[in-house]
Write a protein that holds these residues in place. Structure first.
Motif, PDB file in Angstrom:
ATOM      1  N   ALA A 134       4.732   0.426  -9.570  1.00 46.23           N
ATOM      2  CA  ALA A 134       5.718   0.108  -8.541  1.00 46.23           C
ATOM      3  C   ALA A 134       5.038  -0.370  -7.263  1.00 46.23           C
ATOM      4  O   ALA A 134       3.973   0.119  -6.890  1.00 46.23           O
ATOM      5  CB  ALA A 134       6.569   1.336  -8.240  1.00 46.23           C
ATOM      6  N   ASP A 135       5.661  -1.314  -6.596  1.00 46.92           N
ATOM      7  CA  ASP A 135       5.181  -1.823  -5.318  1.00 46.92           C
ATOM      8  C   ASP A 135       6.098  -1.278  -4.217  1.00 46.92           C
ATOM      9  O   ASP A 135       7.244  -1.712  -4.084  1.00 46.92           O
ATOM     10  CB  ASP A 135       5.193  -3.349  -5.316  1.00 46.92           C
ATOM     11  N   VAL A 136       5.599  -0.319  -3.443  1.00 43.31           N
ATOM     12  CA  VAL A 136       6.383   0.251  -2.344  1.00 43.31           C
ATOM     13  C   VAL A 136       5.726  -0.062  -1.003  1.00 43.31           C
ATOM     14  O   VAL A 136       5.972   0.600  -0.004  1.00 43.31           O
ATOM     15  CB  VAL A 136       6.553   1.780  -2.507  1.00 43.31           C
ATOM     16  N   GLY A 140      -3.322  -2.385  -5.542  1.00 43.92           N
ATOM     17  CA  GLY A 140      -3.881  -1.255  -4.829  1.00 43.92           C
ATOM     18  C   GLY A 140      -4.122  -0.050  -5.734  1.00 43.92           C
ATOM     19  O   GLY A 140      -3.512   0.060  -6.807  1.00 43.92           O
ATOM     20  N   PRO A 141      -4.978   0.885  -5.325  1.00 40.29           N
ATOM     21  CA  PRO A 141      -5.314   2.041  -6.168  1.00 40.29           C
ATOM     22  C   PRO A 141      -4.157   2.991  -6.431  1.00 40.29           C
ATOM     23  O   PRO A 141      -4.212   3.763  -7.384  1.00 40.29           O
ATOM     24  CB  PRO A 141      -6.422   2.734  -5.365  1.00 40.29           C
ATOM     25  N   LEU A 142      -3.101   2.937  -5.614  1.00 45.36           N
ATOM     26  CA  LEU A 142      -1.967   3.833  -5.822  1.00 45.36           C
ATOM     27  C   LEU A 142      -0.832   3.184  -6.610  1.00 45.36           C
ATOM     28  O   LEU A 142       0.192   3.814  -6.849  1.00 45.36           O
ATOM     29  CB  LEU A 142      -1.431   4.327  -4.473  1.00 45.36           C
ATOM     30  N   VAL A 143      -1.025   1.928  -7.005  1.00 42.32           N
ATOM     31  CA  VAL A 143       0.010   1.240  -7.782  1.00 42.32           C
ATOM     32  C   VAL A 143       0.133   1.843  -9.178  1.00 42.32           C
ATOM     33  O   VAL A 143       1.236   2.148  -9.653  1.00 42.32           O
ATOM     34  CB  VAL A 143      -0.284  -0.272  -7.869  1.00 42.32           C
ATOM     35  N   ALA A 144      -0.993   2.057  -9.862  1.00 43.38           N
ATOM     36  CA  ALA A 144      -0.970   2.610 -11.224  1.00 43.38           C
ATOM     37  C   ALA A 144      -0.368   4.009 -11.273  1.00 43.38           C
ATOM     38  O   ALA A 144       0.481   4.292 -12.135  1.00 43.38           O
ATOM     39  CB  ALA A 144      -2.378   2.605 -11.820  1.00 43.38           C
ATOM     40  N   GLY A 181      -0.771  -0.912  10.273  1.00 43.16           N
ATOM     41  CA  GLY A 181       0.402  -1.118   9.424  1.00 43.16           C
ATOM     42  C   GLY A 181       0.118  -2.021   8.242  1.00 43.16           C
ATOM     43  O   GLY A 181       0.613  -1.788   7.132  1.00 43.16           O
ATOM     44  N   VAL A 182      -0.673  -3.070   8.470  1.00 46.88           N
ATOM     45  CA  VAL A 182      -1.053  -3.960   7.367  1.00 46.88           C
ATOM     46  C   VAL A 182      -1.954  -3.225   6.372  1.00 46.88           C
ATOM     47  O   VAL A 182      -1.729  -3.258   5.158  1.00 46.88           O
ATOM     48  CB  VAL A 182      -1.768  -5.215   7.914  1.00 46.88           C
ATOM     49  N   LEU A 183      -2.975  -2.552   6.894  1.00 46.80           N
ATOM     50  CA  LEU A 183      -3.936  -1.873   6.013  1.00 46.80           C
ATOM     51  C   LEU A 183      -3.286  -0.729   5.235  1.00 46.80           C
ATOM     52  O   LEU A 183      -3.666  -0.462   4.086  1.00 46.80           O
ATOM     53  CB  LEU A 183      -5.109  -1.349   6.836  1.00 46.80           C
ATOM     54  N   ALA A 184      -2.325  -0.047   5.850  1.00 50.29           N
ATOM     55  CA  ALA A 184      -1.667   1.077   5.174  1.00 50.29           C
ATOM     56  C   ALA A 184      -0.922   0.642   3.923  1.00 50.29           C
ATOM     57  O   ALA A 184      -0.695   1.446   3.005  1.00 50.29           O
ATOM     58  CB  ALA A 184      -0.698   1.762   6.142  1.00 50.29           C
ATOM     59  N   GLN A 185      -0.570  -0.638   3.835  1.00 52.20           N
ATOM     60  CA  GLN A 185       0.172  -1.134   2.677  1.00 52.20           C
ATOM     61  C   GLN A 185      -0.726  -1.457   1.485  1.00 52.20           C
ATOM     62  O   GLN A 185      -0.249  -1.485   0.350  1.00 52.20           O
ATOM     63  CB  GLN A 185       0.949  -2.399   3.062  1.00 52.20           C
ATOM     64  N   LEU A 186      -1.998  -1.728   1.747  1.00 47.65           N
ATOM     65  CA  LEU A 186      -2.872  -2.227   0.688  1.00 47.65           C
ATOM     66  C   LEU A 186      -2.979  -1.296  -0.519  1.00 47.65           C
ATOM     67  O   LEU A 186      -2.986  -1.786  -1.657  1.00 47.65           O
ATOM     68  CB  LEU A 186      -4.266  -2.526   1.258  1.00 47.65           C
ATOM     69  N   PRO A 187      -3.032   0.029  -0.353  1.00 52.89           N
ATOM     70  CA  PRO A 187      -3.092   0.873  -1.547  1.00 52.89           C
ATOM     71  C   PRO A 187      -1.844   0.796  -2.420  1.00 52.89           C
ATOM     72  O   PRO A 187      -1.887   1.153  -3.599  1.00 52.89           O
ATOM     73  CB  PRO A 187      -3.254   2.290  -0.971  1.00 52.89           C
ATOM     74  N   LEU A 206       0.106  -2.119  -2.710  1.00 54.61           N
ATOM     75  CA  LEU A 206       0.453  -3.518  -2.948  1.00 54.61           C
ATOM     76  C   LEU A 206       0.122  -3.936  -4.364  1.00 54.61           C
ATOM     77  O   LEU A 206      -0.965  -3.631  -4.875  1.00 54.61           O
ATOM     78  CB  LEU A 206      -0.304  -4.403  -1.956  1.00 54.61           C
ATOM     79  N   ALA A 207       1.048  -4.646  -5.011  1.00 55.12           N
ATOM     80  CA  ALA A 207       0.830  -5.118  -6.381  1.00 55.12           C
ATOM     81  C   ALA A 207       1.144  -6.604  -6.464  1.00 55.12           C
ATOM     82  O   ALA A 207       2.297  -7.018  -6.309  1.00 55.12           O
ATOM     83  CB  ALA A 207       1.707  -4.348  -7.360  1.00 55.12           C
TER      84      ALA A 207
END
Length: 494
Positions: free
Chosen positions: A444-446, A435-439, A420-426, A428-429
């Motif tokens: 956005a930080d989801v 994280g790589p999925l923020v851009a 659960g913690v690691l799944a958030q890292l992509p 996290l802003a």
């Protein structure tokens, strides 16, 4: 039972009686004979805890980082309601079990495995203590005409004293703060509206999904961070207290208080700009005038921060005892031991406050978002286990026995928590990591949404696979009674 045992129980009941001022219980079960109060006490406590300067700053951060007034307010409402609902579900556990919040984590993580989230929770308490002491220290210093350092230290000592007295006085402080701070906020709101062009502020609305989600994250993290200790302050309520009443009074007090403060922060930040950012406490007090009015407002700010900092100190003390007792096996604590734990929280938090007071705003924003990463998975696991798997019934003696029903370490729960913690890292802003999925999401930080959904789903799937999350047969149910627990073998319809 021999006479010595009966005398010890009688002495314990006397020390912890409802009429006593100094609390004697720590992580042990509160017996039915010592329960007291009404669910409405949760409203006054959480209203008073949220009508305070740090909540104002949290609302202001939405504007500081680029949001407009309208969508910042909408985002803050959404975050407060969503995060507050999760937090209030934890609060409803208190009357049912009569236990502090984090000791319940032993049912999911094991008697000793619970130390993993506990360590992070203690860091949270110390961090909130430090951030609150920065602003409260400024108010205390100006009220007493001393320096900020002296103000921070004086405020920390007062916080520790109230926390050491315990539960009953904490609720008294909350009731007083809810009335005094509400009156002060009405006055400050009127003064602020006299100075700003509200129509112009509301007319400048430009929706941005990344900013909206960031704003939601700020208020959701504010609420979710209460989750690890909210049941600490409902556990003395009678067992017959309605879970629904506890939920709604907690949610309404916390969401109303925080939204009220954060709305004020949004309007102040949008209208005052650098004047507010340079001196948050000084600017808020200046809205009310000088002389006696200023002194009263400095007192109100200190009182509001005292309420929440006491909660942080008390929660930190309970969490430290919970973590250490998992290895040492002790349930009770002497007054001297209680004071020692509280002193550790106070000294560490004060040191952090003195070291970090120069970069408060940016550090506090990152701190809030950082908290989400570690507490949303814990919250998801705890709520799924309590409401969906265990059906609100725990084997309470086993929570203190590493060789019992829940074991010492629950590897499956710890793995789900880690995932659960690691799944958030992509997603996290923060200023130090994106994280790589923020851009691709426009900044956005989801991460907090992922942190709730992923571990909740995985943990529930583990239960459905044929093994309950607490490592025993899913058909066995345990009920709490009068500070003890009676086991019954009634099958539970899954």
């Amino acid at each position: 039972m021999d006479r010595a045992g009966r005398d010890e129980q009688t002495d314990a009941r006397t020390k912890g009686s409802p009429g006593g001022v100094i609390e004697r219980h720590s992580i042990d079960v509160v017996p039915d004979g010592e329960r007291h109060g009404r669910a409405f006490s949760q409203f006054t406590l959480w209203l008073g805890a949220n009508l305070q300067i740090t909540a104002i700053v949290t609302g202001a951060l939405a504007v500081v980082f680029g949001g407009d007034v309208v969508w910042s307010l909408v985002g803050l409402v959404a975050g407060n309601l969503l995060g507050g609902a999760v937090m209030a579900l934890h609060s409803a556990q208190g009357p049912r079990l009569g236990l502090p919040q984090m000791i319940q984590s032993r049912a999911q993580f094991g008697v000793r495995g619970a130390a993993v989230p506990l360590f992070l929770v203690i860091l949270m308490y110390i961090g909130f203590f430090a951030s609150g002491s920065v602003l409260a220290g400024q108010a205390t210093a100006r009220l007493t005409h001393t320096g900020d350092t002296t103000g921070i230290i004086a405020f920390a000592v007062l916080t520790a004293v109230v926390a050491a007295v315990g539960y009953r006085v904490i609720h008294v402080v909350g009731r007083v703060a809810s009335v005094v701070c509400a009156l002060a906020f009405v006055f400050l709101g009127i003064r602020l509206l006299d100075r700003v062009d509200l129509g112009a502020l509301l007319g400048d609305a430009h929706f941005s999904l990344p900013m909206f989600l960031l704003t939601m994250s700020l208020s959701a993290s504010w609420q979710l961070a209460f989750g690890p200790y909210v049941a600490d302050y409902s556990r003395y309520l009678p067992r017959t207290t309605s879970a629904r009443a506890t939920f709604w009074w907690t949610l309404s007090g916390s969401a109303l208080g925080s939204q009220w403060s954060m709305t004020f922060g949004v309007l102040v930040a949008a209208s005052a700009g650098e004047r507010f950012f340079d001196d948050q406490v000084g600017y808020v007090v200046s809205l009310g005038g000088a002389g006696l009015a200023a002194s009263l407002l400095y007192f109100v700010i200190a009182l509001g921060k005292l309420t929440i900092n006491v909660l942080n100190t008390y929660g930190g003390f309970i969490s430290m005892v919970t973590g250490i007792s998992g290895f040492r096996g002790r349930r009770t604590l002497s007054p001297r031991g209680r004071a020692a734990y509280i002193a550790v929280i106070m000294v560490t938090g004060t040191a952090m406050a003195l070291l970090g007071k120069g970069s408060f705003l940016v550090s506090f924003k990152d701190f809030l978002l950082f908290l989400l990463t570690f507490f949303t998975p814990w919250s998801a696991i705890n709520l799924v286990d309590y409401y969906l798997i265990s059906r609100e019934r725990y084997d309470i003696p086993a929570l203190f026995d590493p060789h019992g029903r829940y074991g010492a370490w629950r590897a499956d729960a710890l793995i789900v928590y880690t995932v659960g913690v690691l799944a958030q890292l992509p997603f996290l802003a923060t200023s130090f990591y994106a994280g790589p999925l923020v851009a691709p999401l426009g900044g956005a930080d989801v991460s907090w949404i992922v942190g709730l959904a992923v571990p909740a789903t995985l943990y529930r799937l583990l239960a459905r696979s044929g093994r309950s999350a607490n490592g025993t047969d899913a058909g066995m149910e345990f009920a709490a009674t009068s500070g003890e627990v009676a086991a019954c073998s009634t099958p539970v319809d899954r």
